[in-house]
Design a protein around this motif. Structure first.
Motif, PDB file in Angstrom:
ATOM      1  N   LYS A 226      28.254  57.530  55.906  1.00 44.55           N
ATOM      2  CA  LYS A 226      27.152  55.943  55.715  1.00 44.55           C
ATOM      3  C   LYS A 226      25.038  57.088  55.364  1.00 44.55           C
ATOM      4  CE  LYS A 226      28.404  54.500  60.021  1.00 44.55           C
ATOM      5  NZ  LYS A 226      28.254  54.062  61.741  1.00 44.55           N
ATOM      6  N   SER A 227      25.268  56.233  54.590  1.00 43.84           N
ATOM      7  CA  SER A 227      24.344  56.041  53.543  1.00 43.84           C
ATOM      8  C   SER A 227      22.386  56.008  54.756  1.00 43.84           C
ATOM      9  CB  SER A 227      23.799  55.273  52.143  1.00 43.84           C
ATOM     10  OG  SER A 227      22.284  55.579  52.088  1.00 43.84           O
ATOM     11  N   ASN A 228      22.041  56.777  54.829  1.00 46.07           N
ATOM     12  CA  ASN A 228      20.615  57.131  55.581  1.00 46.07           C
ATOM     13  C   ASN A 228      19.243  56.404  54.122  1.00 46.07           C
ATOM     14  OD1 ASN A 228      21.693  58.422  58.226  1.00 46.07           O
ATOM     15  ND2 ASN A 228      21.412  59.609  57.454  1.00 46.07           N
ATOM     16  N   THR A 229      20.035  56.373  53.303  1.00 45.68           N
ATOM     17  CA  THR A 229      19.128  55.382  52.782  1.00 45.68           C
ATOM     18  C   THR A 229      18.584  54.369  52.194  1.00 45.68           C
ATOM     19  OG1 THR A 229      18.580  57.680  51.006  1.00 45.68           O
ATOM     20  CG2 THR A 229      17.312  56.125  49.697  1.00 45.68           C
ATOM     21  N   TRP A 230      19.974  53.802  52.430  1.00 47.60           N
ATOM     22  CA  TRP A 230      19.966  52.202  51.808  1.00 47.60           C
ATOM     23  C   TRP A 230      20.951  52.354  53.261  1.00 47.60           C
ATOM     24  CZ3 TRP A 230      18.018  49.122  48.235  1.00 47.60           C
ATOM     25  CH2 TRP A 230      17.112  50.373  48.076  1.00 47.60           C
ATOM     26  N   PRO A 231      20.562  51.233  54.501  1.00 50.11           N
ATOM     27  CA  PRO A 231      21.385  51.646  55.632  1.00 50.11           C
ATOM     28  C   PRO A 231      22.426  49.833  55.171  1.00 50.11           C
ATOM     29  CG  PRO A 231      19.540  51.339  55.433  1.00 50.11           C
ATOM     30  CD  PRO A 231      18.947  51.437  54.775  1.00 50.11           C
ATOM     31  N   GLY A 232      23.374  50.501  55.532  1.00 47.74           N
ATOM     32  CA  GLY A 232      24.695  49.726  55.106  1.00 47.74           C
ATOM     33  C   GLY A 232      25.506  49.954  53.829  1.00 47.74           C
ATOM     34  N   ALA A 233      25.424  51.067  53.429  1.00 44.63           N
ATOM     35  CA  ALA A 233      26.052  51.175  52.749  1.00 44.63           C
ATOM     36  C   ALA A 233      27.278  52.323  53.086  1.00 44.63           C
ATOM     37  CB  ALA A 233      25.294  51.659  51.703  1.00 44.63           C
ATOM     38  N   CYS A 234      28.714  52.388  53.168  1.00 47.80           N
ATOM     39  CA  CYS A 234      29.797  53.300  53.735  1.00 47.80           C
ATOM     40  C   CYS A 234      30.142  53.914  53.278  1.00 47.80           C
ATOM     41  CB  CYS A 234      30.089  52.802  55.098  1.00 47.80           C
ATOM     42  SG  CYS A 234      29.004  52.731  56.311  1.00 47.80           S
ATOM     43  N   THR A 235      31.008  55.048  52.397  1.00 46.45           N
ATOM     44  CA  THR A 235      32.155  55.440  51.613  1.00 46.45           C
ATOM     45  C   THR A 235      33.087  55.871  53.024  1.00 46.45           C
ATOM     46  OG1 THR A 235      30.775  56.027  50.423  1.00 46.45           O
ATOM     47  CG2 THR A 235      33.027  56.580  50.399  1.00 46.45           C
ATOM     48  N   PHE A 236      34.589  55.663  52.902  1.00 49.74           N
ATOM     49  CA  PHE A 236      35.471  55.643  54.606  1.00 49.74           C
ATOM     50  C   PHE A 236      36.650  55.991  52.352  1.00 49.74           C
ATOM     51  CE2 PHE A 236      35.522  51.602  53.028  1.00 49.74           C
ATOM     52  CZ  PHE A 236      37.176  51.357  52.804  1.00 49.74           C
ATOM     53  N   GLY A 237      37.363  56.864  53.396  1.00 48.07           N
ATOM     54  CA  GLY A 237      38.387  57.731  52.566  1.00 48.07           C
ATOM     55  C   GLY A 237      39.684  58.859  53.330  1.00 48.07           C
ATOM     56  N   PHE A 238      40.305  59.515  52.729  1.00 47.62           N
ATOM     57  CA  PHE A 238      41.320  60.038  52.340  1.00 47.62           C
ATOM     58  C   PHE A 238      42.173  60.600  52.281  1.00 47.62           C
ATOM     59  CE2 PHE A 238      43.406  56.230  54.387  1.00 47.62           C
ATOM     60  CZ  PHE A 238      45.348  57.257  54.344  1.00 47.62           C
ATOM     61  N   ASP A 239      43.313  61.779  51.743  1.00 55.69           N
ATOM     62  CA  ASP A 239      44.008  61.992  50.492  1.00 55.69           C
ATOM     63  C   ASP A 239      42.977  61.300  49.031  1.00 55.69           C
ATOM     64  OD1 ASP A 239      45.979  62.408  49.415  1.00 55.69           O
ATOM     65  OD2 ASP A 239      47.278  60.695  49.874  1.00 55.69           O
TER      66      ASP A 239
ATOM     67  N   GLU B 215      37.063  54.310  49.296  1.00 59.92           N
ATOM     68  CA  GLU B 215      36.376  52.893  48.091  1.00 59.92           C
ATOM     69  C   GLU B 215      34.962  53.441  49.130  1.00 59.92           C
ATOM     70  OE1 GLU B 215      37.302  51.071  46.933  1.00 59.92           O
ATOM     71  OE2 GLU B 215      38.844  51.364  47.189  1.00 59.92           O
ATOM     72  N   ASN B 216      34.093  52.675  48.365  1.00 54.57           N
ATOM     73  CA  ASN B 216      32.382  52.369  48.470  1.00 54.57           C
ATOM     74  C   ASN B 216      31.962  50.632  49.175  1.00 54.57           C
ATOM     75  OD1 ASN B 216      31.187  55.015  47.682  1.00 54.57           O
ATOM     76  ND2 ASN B 216      32.594  54.062  46.081  1.00 54.57           N
ATOM     77  N   ILE B 217      31.499  50.746  50.035  1.00 60.03           N
ATOM     78  CA  ILE B 217      31.359  48.956  50.073  1.00 60.03           C
ATOM     79  C   ILE B 217      29.806  49.371  50.531  1.00 60.03           C
ATOM     80  CG2 ILE B 217      31.817  49.582  52.997  1.00 60.03           C
ATOM     81  CD1 ILE B 217      32.918  46.387  53.057  1.00 60.03           C
ATOM     82  N   TYR B 218      29.139  48.288  50.654  1.00 56.66           N
ATOM     83  CA  TYR B 218      27.664  47.646  51.118  1.00 56.66           C
ATOM     84  C   TYR B 218      27.702  46.441  51.327  1.00 56.66           C
ATOM     85  CZ  TYR B 218      22.653  46.671  51.617  1.00 56.66           C
ATOM     86  OH  TYR B 218      21.547  46.469  52.058  1.00 56.66           O
ATOM     87  N   ILE B 219      26.568  46.333  53.569  1.00 54.64           N
ATOM     88  CA  ILE B 219      26.682  44.972  53.885  1.00 54.64           C
ATOM     89  C   ILE B 219      25.545  45.550  55.086  1.00 54.64           C
ATOM     90  CG2 ILE B 219      27.561  43.866  56.021  1.00 54.64           C
ATOM     91  CD1 ILE B 219      29.795  44.840  55.526  1.00 54.64           C
TER      92      ILE B 219
END
Length: 807
Positions: A718-731, A735-739
């Motif tokens: 989770k980005s602390n600079t831009w609240p709402g921006a997350c990156t998740f994944g494995f293997d 993906e990157n998502i922003y809400i």
């Protein structure tokens, strides 16, 4: 004599001298002519030699260029052949791996089947042995069971015969009573009573009774069947109660026949009454299907019309709707060029409840000549699995084309829309109205209108005032002269006015589409299902101003952004600027997921690399390394936006700008303008642990998605600079998502920057003095003095004219 001889000698000498001179002149002329001819020949030879050398040089250059071209083409072909060979080797390796895996799976399956068959054979052998051991006991048990069954059957048949004989006797007694009553009281059995009390036999049971009749029956049989039919007519009014009565009577008909075969005629009853009711004239034929069967057949027919092959019901829920979801939902080829080839890859996901199948039906008629689809049926797909479909577009005409790709799933048909759009001009004016603000009388105020062409086709345009009608130009020479005089007066007035030394800063050009901040095109909508709207390219000035302001979005793309400093655009431009900032700061991937191409060296200007490729040899990292607090395993794969508002820095001051300085300014200031300092940002694929801290905390927070089952958890940053921006994944999936609200984190409340300080008043020197305003008396005295001066000049001119006339 001597004198004559001397004269003759002198004449001879003179003749000889003359001849000698003539010969010498001829010799000289011939020599000169020869020299001139030799020079001409040498010059011609030189010219021919020069021509030959030039032709040889040109031929050598052409040959060298041709050779270089051939070498380049050969090298290109060699590279292409190597790429093809590598691709073939890769495909061959993948095919071999698939074959090995398939062979391994088949081997496991065959082993499993062999084990099952061996177990089944053992069971069968055991069962046979047990059957052999238990043959005698089973025979005794079967014999006793057969005896009991035969006894029960004989008892049942005897009871059935007694019941049937009782029923037949009852029917005969009733017929005798009715016939007797008919003879005693004939007035009760009129046609009126027959029509009133007669109840016709239901059509549903009549065909059952007809089946029991013999085609060659006697008169007694016919009469017996009539009686049975009439008794059935009074059984019940409902269909459910009529059925058992009908079956009972129809089953007893055989007994009635057997008992009446001995007698030819039945005894007629005394009274004739309700038994001889006439059947209705219009009798409906028995229906082949019942209402329930017809309803079921209609449902099946409707399902066949809807191409629904099979119902899909899981957990008492029936799936309805489109079974496969396409990503993207619509195939769009925009701004295409005739003659080129375009392709697009679609991903079809099974969104039904369980296993489903998919196949291609065809294309619309208007797409057959331009669109080709490469699709291999994937077979049975479980819920959530995907398959690929490649669409290739080869335009032959420059027109808009719309159609659809027709697909058929196990639960029904669906289609994927296809749209091909030509290049077009899309001119729009974001400013609906022009607001000059507060303007005093005599003050000049400027307002700018922004005209945007969001299409791919350029065009010329003209700006006309509202209600303006173009008229043919019919201007006379006098009008041209007047316009020239007015222009000269305006120029002279402008020259008299003082000129300001201030020059606005040069405009920073935006990056081209497909590069830098405009590498991607974005579409937005307010709610799911509404129309998508395309965002315009972002300008550097918009990004620079967006960093200085903080405004919440209203949802209206054409709403003005009222802020300080003023934002150069509408909310649609502010949204595009914020998307560029968020994308540049929050798009990350694991380390070594991308790599720089070895063939691409660093720029000659010393700038870092600005492109990368996917690392095919990337080895996935475990989740515990991806959530390491050191954040060394994640990198930014998008450029940092410089303070200039671009990915790549550009020098705004060019030689053309330096030449704009006037000569007077060059005399006063011989120094060159200050050269702007080059801006540099962090390099591409830089680790995220170098990001600036946020109130003393790291810019990113890493954690697992769940600590309950760690084996199935994924890494989440989770980005602390831009609240709402997350990156998740494995293997190998990330993906990157922003809400969020589109604002950067700030621990303090936002306050707009203060306006610039007010300029000081002009400082007056001793030489500059302010003149007081004249009074009315002073103005009148000045006018009188000017009038006297004019009269005096007129008198002097008249006196000069009189003097000239006198002369």
């Amino acid at each position: 004599m001597l004198s004559t001889k001397e004269k003759t000698l002198a004449d001879v000498k003179s003749n000889l001298m003359h001849e000698r001179k003539q010969r010498e002149k001829k010799i000289l002329c011939n020599a000169e002519r020869q020299a001139i001819n030799n020079e001409l020949q040498e010059s011609l030879v030189n010219l021919e030699h020069e021509d030959r050398t030039k032709a040889a040089i040109n031929a050598a250059r052409k040959a060298q260029a041709e050779g270089q071209r051939y070498v380049k083409e050969t090298w290109k072909r060699v590279k292409e052949r190597e790429k093809r060979e590598q691709e073939l080797e890769r495909q061959d390796g993948e095919r071999r791996v698939k074959m090995l895996l398939q062979y391994k799976d088949n081997l496991h399956k065959t082993q499993h089947k062999l084990k099952k068959n061996s177990v089944r054979k053992r069971k069968m052998v055991k069962e046979k042995e047990t059957q052999r051991m238990a043959v005698s006991a089973e025979d005794r048990f079967q014999a006793t069971q057969q005896q009991k069954a035969s006894q029960k059957k004989s008892q049942f048949e005897s009871t059935q015969r007694e019941a049937k004989s009782a029923l037949i006797s009852k029917i005969l007694n009733e017929e005798q009573a009715i016939e007797k009553r008919k003879t005693q009281q004939p007035q009760l059995f009129t046609d009126r009573l027959k029509g009133r009390h007669n109840k016709p036999t239901p059509q549903k049971y009549k065909h059952i009774i007809d089946l029991t009749k013999s085609p060659r029956g006697t008169k007694a049989e016919v009469q017996k069947d009539k009686v049975v039919e009439q008794t059935v007519g009074y059984s019940s009014s409902s269909e459910e109660e009529e059925e058992p009565t009908t079956t009972a009577v129809s089953s007893s008909n055989n007994i009635v026949k057997t008992s009446l075969e001995k007698d030819d005629v039945l005894i007629e009853p005394e009274f004739r009454g309700l038994w001889e009711a006439a059947p209705p004239k219009k009798q409906l034929q028995p229906s082949r299907f019942s209402k329930l069967e017809q309803q079921k057949m209609a449902e099946v027919l409707q399902k066949q019309r809807d191409n629904i092959v099979q119902k899909q019901i899981t957990v008492q829920r029936e799936f309805k709707g489109q079974a496969f979801m396409s990503k993207p939902e619509e195939v769009i080829f925009s701004d295409y060029i005739v003659g080129e080839t375009y392709s697009q890859l679609l991903t079809l996901t099974n969104v039904s409840y369980t296993i489903n199948t998919l196949k291609l039906i065809g294309l619309s008629n208007n797409l057959l000549d331009f669109i080709s689809v490469d699709f291999t049926p994937p077979g049975h797909l479980s819920a959530g699995l995907t398959c690929d479909l490649k669409v290739t577009f080869t335009p032959l005409i420059n027109v808009d084309i719309k159609g659809e790709i027709k697909m058929l799933a196990q639960t029904g048909a669906f289609s994927i829309p296809v749209e091909c759009r030509v290049k077009r001009t899309e001119i729009s004016v974001p400013n609906i109205s022009i607001d000059f603000g507060t303007v005093c009388v005599g003050e000049h105020q400027k307002a700018y209108i922004k005209i945007v062409n969001s299409g791919a086709l350029g065009t010329h345009y003209r700006v006309r005032p509202l209600g303006w009608v173009e008229e043919p130009q019919q201007e006379s020479v006098n009008e041209d002269e007047e316009e020239e005089e007015e222009e000269e007066e305006e120029k002279s007035e402008e020259e008299d006015l003082p000129k300001a030394d201030y020059k606005p800063p040069p405009k920073i050009p935006r990056e081209e589409n497909g590069t830098g901040c405009n590498k991607k095109t974005y579409f937005v909508c307010n709610e799911p299902g509404t129309e998508w709207k395309k965002l315009p390219p972002v300008e550097p000035a918009e990004i620079v101003c967006a960093r200085q302001i903080k405004k919440f979005f209203t949802g209206d793309l054409n709403a003005p952004v009222i802020s300080y400093p003023p934002f150069p655009g509408l909310e649609i431009n502010y949204l595009r600027a914020q998307i560029a900032r968020i994308s540049a700061g929050t798009h990350i991937k694991p380390y070594d997921y991308y790599k720089f191409d070895e063939d691409d060296d660093e720029d000659s200007d010393g700038e870092g690399r600005d492109s990368f490729i996917l690392n095919v040899e990337f080895e996935p990292l475990p989740v515990y390394e991806l959530v390491d607090p050191s954040l060394n395993n994640w990198v930014h794969h998008m450029h940092h936006i410089l303070p200039q508002g671009r990915y790549k820095w550009i020098n705004p001051i060019t030689k053309a700008d330096n030449e704009e300085f006037d000569e007077e300014e060059e005399e006063e200031e011989n120094e060159d303008p200050d050269e702007p300092q080059k801006e540099e940002g962090p390099p591409l694929l830089n680790t995220i642990n170098h990001d600036s801290l946020v109130d003393g905390f790291p810019a990113w927070s890493a954690a697992r998605s769940s600590d309950l089952i760690r084996a199935y958890s994924v890494a989440v940053l989770k980005s602390n600079t831009w609240p709402g921006a997350c990156t998740f994944g494995f293997d190998k999936k990330f993906e990157n998502i922003y809400i969020g609200f589109g604002h950067k984190y700030s621990s303090e409340n936002y306050s707009p920057p203060p306006p610039p300080p007010v300029f000081e008043e002009y400082t007056t020197d001793l030489e500059v003095t302010e003149v007081p305003d004249p009074t009315v008396a002073d103005e009148q005295a000045l006018l009188a003095m000017q009038q006297e001066q004019l009269e005096r000049e007129a008198e002097e001119a008249e006196m000069e004219d009189d003097e000239e006339d006198d002369d």
